[in-house]
Design an enzyme around this catalytic site. Structure first.
Site, PDB file in Angstrom:
ATOM      1  CG  LEU A   1      -1.820  -1.367   1.308  1.00 48.65           C
ATOM      2  CD1 LEU A   1      -2.517  -1.259   2.744  1.00 48.65           C
ATOM      3  CD2 LEU A   1      -2.968  -1.076   0.309  1.00 48.65           C
ATOM      4  N   PRO A   2       0.291   2.432  -0.446  1.00 47.11           N
ATOM      5  CG  PRO A   2      -0.816   3.979  -1.615  1.00 47.11           C
ATOM      6  CD  PRO A   2      -0.977   2.709  -0.874  1.00 47.11           C
TER       7      PRO A   2
ATOM      8  CB  THR B   1       8.009   2.116   2.080  1.00 47.53           C
ATOM      9  OG1 THR B   1       8.647   1.172   1.470  1.00 47.53           O
ATOM     10  CG2 THR B   1       9.073   3.131   3.102  1.00 47.53           C
TER      11      THR B   1
ATOM     12  CE  LYS C   1      12.219   0.633   0.668  1.00 45.93           C
ATOM     13  NZ  LYS C   1      10.814   0.143   0.289  1.00 45.93           N
TER      14      LYS C   1
ATOM     15  CE  LYS D   1      44.989  15.629  -0.660  1.00 44.88           C
ATOM     16  NZ  LYS D   1      44.907  14.816  -2.008  1.00 44.88           N
TER      17      LYS D   1
END
Length: 308
Positions: free
Chosen positions: A64-65, A95, A170, A241
């Site tokens: 799912l979103p 996620t 994740k 550097k």
């Protein structure tokens, strides 16, 4: 195994197809029934609600979103919890929020249902081809029991820890990726403005240690993750550097380098600790201190496994 799959978008559609291809019985649901057409034509069954998916399945997967959708599908009216019975397993591949999945796990546990969070990485192409990393959090015994379902969608399935751990991994993965994207944009833009054609510039970076991925394969496991900064692989003073020269070039050509300047500040702070002749990764210890003296270390055997 009887598997349910909810969410048949760019990621879910490909993963569900691979579950079916692996020989599992599949029941599917999506807000758009037409998204399920290819699966139904290949033997999947349709359910009108997430609850019906759960009632028909031993294991329910959702893709799912984000958190709002996960919460609604898992806990809402006619949701996964409503249709689940004791002994079943709910796995969220989205996620999403670690805090949310931990809360969901408590609600499901009251009904005797196990919850795993198993977000994936690899994009739509990986979802179609089965070449996904799957990062799993939850009870280890449950993970082992349902691993065949996860093996159907990914070629790199790994157990991370208790519920919520997969989501944390994740989110860290994606945040690193987009942080790298920002510094890559800065440096490629500077390189082109300073007179190098994009193709050979990109090729040169790709052929170097950064492009070859040696930081995650070798350098971090052998230095930062091992707490080993002496003898140095590349001394801090030399790293300072190099970044100083890059920023000097940026000023010459009028290119802003927000992330580059942050990196320079970190290296400068590390120099001021007297770490000039230690490995340049010693600068990463500064963030450990700022986080409350958190030590990010792994055992040597684990580091060797990461290199393999």
């Amino acid at each position: 195994m009887n598997i349910g799959f909810i969410g048949l978008g760019n990621m879910g559609g490909g993963m569900a197809a691979n579950v079916l291809r692996a020989g599992h019985d599949l029941t599917v649901h999506d807000l758009r029934r037409e998204a399920a057409t290819p699966l139904l034509e290949n033997g999947a069954s349709w359910a009108d609600t997430p609850a019906e998916v759960a009632a028909a399945s031993e294991v329910v997967l959702t893709s799912l979103p984000g958190p709002r959708e996960v919460e609604a599908i898992a806990l809402g009216d006619s949701g996964v919890l409503e249709g689940s019975t004791s002994g079943k397993v709910y796995i969220d591949l989205s996620t999403s929020s670690p805090t949310l999945i931990r809360s969901i796990a408590e609600d499901f546990a009251a009904k005797g249902v196990s919850v795993l969070d198993a977000p994936v990485s690899g994009g739509p192409v990986g979802a179609r081809t089965g070449r996904l990393a799957v990062m799993v959090g939850g009870d280890r015994e449950v993970y082992e029991r349902v691993k065949p379902a996860l093996d159907a969608i990914g070629d790199k399935v790994s157990y991370i820890g208790p519920v919520g751990s997969g989501s944390i991994a994740k989110l860290m993965h994606n945040c690193i990726g987009y942080g790298l994207q920002t510094i890559v944009a800065e440096c490629l833009t500077l390189g082109v403005k300073a007179g190098v054609d994009p193709e050979p510039l990109f090729e040169a970076i790709s052929n170097g240690s950064v492009g070859r991925g040696s930081s995650f394969a070798n350098t971090y496991p052998n230095t930062f993750l091992a707490g080993n900064f002496d003898p140095p692989s590349f001394a801090l003073r030399l790293a300072h550097k190099d970044v100083s020269l890059a920023l000097e070039l940026a000023r010459e050509y009028g290119v802003p380098m927000s992330v580059g300047n942050i990196a320079h500040q970190e290296l400068t702070s590390a120099l001021n600790r007297g770490w000039a002749d230690l490995d340049s990764r010693v600068a990463m210890k500064l963030q450990e201190e700022r986080a409350g003296n958190v030590e990010v270390r792994i055992e040597k055997a684990d580091a060797d496994a990461l290199e393999a």
